[in-house]
Write a protein that holds these residues in place. Structure first.
Motif, PDB file in Angstrom:
ATOM      1  N   SER A 293       0.851  -1.179   0.000  1.00 40.74           N
ATOM      2  CA  SER A 293       0.000   0.000   0.000  1.00 40.74           C
ATOM      3  C   SER A 293       0.893   1.237   0.000  1.00 40.74           C
ATOM      4  CB  SER A 293      -0.903   0.024   1.234  1.00 40.74           C
ATOM      5  OG  SER A 293      -0.121   0.200   2.401  1.00 40.74           O
ATOM      6  N   PHE A 294       0.264   2.383  -0.240  1.00 46.84           N
ATOM      7  CA  PHE A 294       0.992   3.643  -0.199  1.00 46.84           C
ATOM      8  C   PHE A 294       1.584   3.865   1.182  1.00 46.84           C
ATOM      9  CE2 PHE A 294       0.517   8.156   1.082  1.00 46.84           C
ATOM     10  CZ  PHE A 294       1.612   8.651   0.399  1.00 46.84           C
ATOM     11  N   GLU A 295       0.845   3.537   2.216  1.00 38.97           N
ATOM     12  CA  GLU A 295       1.333   3.737   3.578  1.00 38.97           C
ATOM     13  C   GLU A 295       2.565   2.897   3.853  1.00 38.97           C
ATOM     14  OE1 GLU A 295       0.732   5.665   6.334  1.00 38.97           O
ATOM     15  OE2 GLU A 295      -0.235   6.847   4.771  1.00 38.97           O
ATOM     16  N   ALA A 296       2.590   1.672   3.337  1.00 35.20           N
ATOM     17  CA  ALA A 296       3.759   0.823   3.537  1.00 35.20           C
ATOM     18  C   ALA A 296       4.984   1.440   2.873  1.00 35.20           C
ATOM     19  CB  ALA A 296       3.495  -0.576   2.982  1.00 35.20           C
ATOM     20  N   TRP A 297       4.814   2.014   1.684  1.00 35.55           N
ATOM     21  CA  TRP A 297       5.934   2.663   1.007  1.00 35.55           C
ATOM     22  C   TRP A 297       6.415   3.856   1.818  1.00 35.55           C
ATOM     23  CZ3 TRP A 297       8.112   6.978  -0.807  1.00 35.55           C
ATOM     24  CH2 TRP A 297       9.128   6.850  -1.761  1.00 35.55           C
ATOM     25  N   ARG A 298       5.475   4.664   2.291  1.00 30.70           N
ATOM     26  CA  ARG A 298       5.860   5.868   3.037  1.00 30.70           C
ATOM     27  C   ARG A 298       6.638   5.506   4.293  1.00 30.70           C
ATOM     28  NH1 ARG A 298       4.266   8.448   7.311  1.00 30.70           N
ATOM     29  NH2 ARG A 298       2.512   7.043   7.643  1.00 30.70           N
ATOM     30  N   ARG A 299       6.183   4.511   5.019  1.00 30.20           N
ATOM     31  CA  ARG A 299       6.881   4.125   6.252  1.00 30.20           C
ATOM     32  C   ARG A 299       8.285   3.602   5.940  1.00 30.20           C
ATOM     33  NH1 ARG A 299       1.793   1.933   7.624  1.00 30.20           N
ATOM     34  NH2 ARG A 299       2.509  -0.165   7.079  1.00 30.20           N
ATOM     35  N   GLY A 300       8.406   2.848   4.839  1.00 32.71           N
ATOM     36  CA  GLY A 300       9.719   2.342   4.473  1.00 32.71           C
ATOM     37  C   GLY A 300      10.686   3.458   4.125  1.00 32.71           C
ATOM     38  N   PHE A 301      10.203   4.449   3.400  1.00 29.18           N
ATOM     39  CA  PHE A 301      11.049   5.568   3.004  1.00 29.18           C
ATOM     40  C   PHE A 301      11.478   6.386   4.218  1.00 29.18           C
ATOM     41  CE2 PHE A 301      11.462   9.980   1.355  1.00 29.18           C
ATOM     42  CZ  PHE A 301      12.576   9.774   0.567  1.00 29.18           C
ATOM     43  N   GLU A 302      10.561   6.661   5.111  1.00 25.95           N
ATOM     44  CA  GLU A 302      10.911   7.453   6.288  1.00 25.95           C
ATOM     45  C   GLU A 302      11.853   6.689   7.216  1.00 25.95           C
ATOM     46  OE1 GLU A 302       7.329   8.878   8.027  1.00 25.95           O
ATOM     47  OE2 GLU A 302       6.964  10.339   6.426  1.00 25.95           O
ATOM     48  N   THR A 303      11.698   5.361   7.267  1.00 24.91           N
ATOM     49  CA  THR A 303      12.638   4.561   8.055  1.00 24.91           C
ATOM     50  C   THR A 303      14.036   4.653   7.461  1.00 24.91           C
ATOM     51  OG1 THR A 303      10.891   3.021   8.699  1.00 24.91           O
ATOM     52  CG2 THR A 303      13.164   2.250   8.906  1.00 24.91           C
ATOM     53  N   TYR A 304      14.118   4.671   6.144  1.00 28.12           N
ATOM     54  CA  TYR A 304      15.396   4.827   5.452  1.00 28.12           C
ATOM     55  C   TYR A 304      16.078   6.115   5.923  1.00 28.12           C
ATOM     56  CZ  TYR A 304      18.414   4.308   1.263  1.00 28.12           C
ATOM     57  OH  TYR A 304      19.448   4.124   0.396  1.00 28.12           O
ATOM     58  N   LEU A 305      15.334   7.215   5.946  1.00 24.22           N
ATOM     59  CA  LEU A 305      15.895   8.497   6.366  1.00 24.22           C
ATOM     60  C   LEU A 305      16.324   8.471   7.828  1.00 24.22           C
ATOM     61  CD1 LEU A 305      13.424  10.952   4.597  1.00 24.22           C
ATOM     62  CD2 LEU A 305      15.687  10.237   3.842  1.00 24.22           C
ATOM     63  N   GLU A 306      15.556   7.800   8.658  1.00 20.61           N
ATOM     64  CA  GLU A 306      15.913   7.709  10.072  1.00 20.61           C
ATOM     65  C   GLU A 306      17.250   6.996  10.260  1.00 20.61           C
ATOM     66  OE1 GLU A 306      12.642   5.778  11.884  1.00 20.61           O
ATOM     67  OE2 GLU A 306      11.275   7.487  11.663  1.00 20.61           O
ATOM     68  N   HIS A 307      17.480   5.937   9.478  1.00 22.03           N
ATOM     69  CA  HIS A 307      18.750   5.213   9.582  1.00 22.03           C
ATOM     70  C   HIS A 307      19.905   6.076   9.085  1.00 22.03           C
ATOM     71  CE1 HIS A 307      17.462   1.425  11.144  1.00 22.03           C
ATOM     72  NE2 HIS A 307      16.594   1.216  10.166  1.00 22.03           N
ATOM     73  N   ILE A 308      19.689   6.865   8.042  1.00 23.98           N
ATOM     74  CA  ILE A 308      20.734   7.765   7.571  1.00 23.98           C
ATOM     75  C   ILE A 308      21.088   8.760   8.667  1.00 23.98           C
ATOM     76  CG2 ILE A 308      21.225   9.659   5.978  1.00 23.98           C
ATOM     77  CD1 ILE A 308      19.755   8.132   3.834  1.00 23.98           C
ATOM     78  N   ASP A 309      20.080   9.351   9.298  1.00 23.49           N
ATOM     79  CA  ASP A 309      20.334  10.293  10.385  1.00 23.49           C
ATOM     80  C   ASP A 309      21.108   9.632  11.522  1.00 23.49           C
ATOM     81  OD1 ASP A 309      19.192  12.476   9.186  1.00 23.49           O
ATOM     82  OD2 ASP A 309      17.221  12.183  10.092  1.00 23.49           O
ATOM     83  N   ARG A 310      20.737   8.403  11.834  1.00 25.99           N
ATOM     84  CA  ARG A 310      21.410   7.695  12.927  1.00 25.99           C
ATOM     85  C   ARG A 310      22.898   7.507  12.631  1.00 25.99           C
ATOM     86  NH1 ARG A 310      22.692   2.674  12.951  1.00 25.99           N
ATOM     87  NH2 ARG A 310      21.213   2.150  11.292  1.00 25.99           N
ATOM     88  N   VAL A 311      23.225   7.083  11.398  1.00 22.69           N
ATOM     89  CA  VAL A 311      24.623   6.863  11.027  1.00 22.69           C
ATOM     90  C   VAL A 311      25.384   8.181  11.016  1.00 22.69           C
ATOM     91  CG1 VAL A 311      26.158   6.056   9.196  1.00 22.69           C
ATOM     92  CG2 VAL A 311      24.096   4.768   9.747  1.00 22.69           C
ATOM     93  N   PHE A 312      24.754   9.249  10.536  1.00 23.56           N
ATOM     94  CA  PHE A 312      25.407  10.556  10.531  1.00 23.56           C
ATOM     95  C   PHE A 312      25.733  11.010  11.954  1.00 23.56           C
ATOM     96  CE2 PHE A 312      25.212  12.981   6.391  1.00 23.56           C
ATOM     97  CZ  PHE A 312      25.104  11.852   5.603  1.00 23.56           C
ATOM     98  N   LYS A 313      24.797  10.825  12.872  1.00 27.88           N
ATOM     99  CA  LYS A 313      25.019  11.238  14.254  1.00 27.88           C
ATOM    100  C   LYS A 313      26.115  10.398  14.907  1.00 27.88           C
ATOM    101  CE  LYS A 313      20.322  12.984  14.966  1.00 27.88           C
ATOM    102  NZ  LYS A 313      19.014  12.767  15.662  1.00 27.88           N
TER     103      LYS A 313
END
Length: 367
Positions: A293-313
């Motif tokens: 679903s669209f919601e599943a895609w959105r959650r996956g994309f935002e999780t991707y960004l969260e992991h990028i932020d985590r590695v940067f920090k």
């Protein structure tokens, strides 16, 4: 070994504790007007010691680069190749490959006709007010003869070059011809270990195999992203930075154009060896296959960004992000799922979700 101002010999050491075939060592504070001599010593896992011949180098004084700012989002076109279409679509920039395999088909010899045509293409975009993002990639066969014995490549030109000098020559030559034209260069397209390399075991079959190619059983690429990323890819980025500094101008690099680095682990591997010091933006791709679903895609994309932020920090890094490709695999949703009624509907909703996520992060580019 360097020289102190008073003339006394100064001994400095740089060490790497990891077992790697391509160590990256850094010495700081060296004088740019003094010749320095060095010797490399290596010890393998069994304690065997190897010592190289003494060499010498003269450090280059490199001007500090201006920091890339986070102001707004530059919309990239879809590699359409025509400035008129890109401009008509309201795009500010376009991204396309350099094609080492086409521009230098013979060892260290440019194809003058193709190079002139490529330079003319970039100038045409700039004349139309479109910024160009040049992707440095597609290794030519003569530069990766050893590499082709280590793995079968998903794309016939994805394997990295054997010798960094060949790669540096290509990067610097292209940058000098394009001087003051493109501002951004992206180092390689999707350098993902498992995605690009298909190692072969007993009874395996190869794709894109060159004539006479014999697969290596259990090659170093086998289930070893650290080798590909730290030993083979990271030096490509650092060499491209060196070539850019030598070419001059306000050249900015982005890397690594990830695809499917959803947990940020590959970015962490590059940060460990200092790749972030050589780039001006962290680029990645985001493709999600067959979302339910669209919601599943959105959650996956935002999780991707969260992991990028985590590695940067984790590595105390702050730089712009560049999303240089994104999308999804087309599919037929379940009959009872009306959230993505058509391919156009899905594309529009995913674009909206992406823009919403970008508004919360430090993005500088979006395709």
């Amino acid at each position: 070994r360097g020289r102190q101002e008073e003339g006394g010999a100064e001994l400095r050491r740089a060490r790497s504790s990891g077992l790697t075939k391509a160590p990256v060592l850094t010495l700081t504070g060296l004088r740019a007007d003094s010749t320095h001599r060095f010797k490399a010593v290596s010890v393998d896992a069994s304690g065997n010691r190897a010592e190289g011949d003494e060499g010498a180098f003269l450090p280059r004084a490199v001007e500090a680069r201006r920091s890339a700012k986070f102001e707004g989002v530059t919309l990239l076109g879809a590699c359409c190749g025509l400035p008129q279409i890109t401009a008509a679509a309201g795009m500010h920039a376009d991204r396309f490959d350099s094609g080492w395999d086409g521009l230098m088909p013979k060892p260290r010899e440019w194809d003058a006709r193709r190079l002139d045509a490529y330079v003319a293409k970039v100038k045409a975009f700039r004349k139309a007010g479109i910024e160009t993002v040049v992707t440095l990639d597609y290794c030519v066969k003569w530069a990766r003869q050893l590499t082709d014995t280590q793995a079968s490549w998903r794309h016939p030109a994805f394997g990295p070059p054997d010798d960094l000098d060949d790669w540096r020559l290509f990067c610097r030559g292209l940058m000098e011809r394009l001087k003051d034209q493109p501002q951004w260069y992206e180092v390689w397209n999707e350098p993902d270990a498992g995605y690009l390399a298909t190692p072969l075991g007993p009874g395996g079959t190869q794709r894109w195999a060159p004539p006479g190619w014999q697969p290596v059983i259990d090659p170093v690429f086998q289930n070893n992203p650290r080798y590909w990323l730290q030993d083979r890819y990271a030096p490509l980025v650092l060499a491209a930075r060196e070539a850019a500094d030598e070419a001059g101008g306000d050249i900015r690099l982005m890397a690594p154009a990830w695809n499917h680095d959803y947990h940020g682990g590959r970015g962490g591997l590059l940060f460990q060896v200092g790749v972030h010091k050589a780039i001006d933006a962290y680029s990645f791709h985001c493709y999600v296959a067959k979302p339910l679903s669209f919601e599943a895609w959105r959650r996956g994309f935002e999780t991707y960004l969260e992991h990028i932020d985590r590695v940067f920090k984790t590595h105390s890094i702050d730089m712009p992000l560049a999303l240089t490709e994104f999308g999804y695999e087309n599919f037929n949703p379940p009959e009872d799922d009306k959230s993505l009624a058509s391919p156009w509907d899905r594309a529009a909703q995913i674009a909206k979700s992406t823009l919403l996520a970008l508004s919360k992060h430090r993005f500088t580019m979006l395709v």
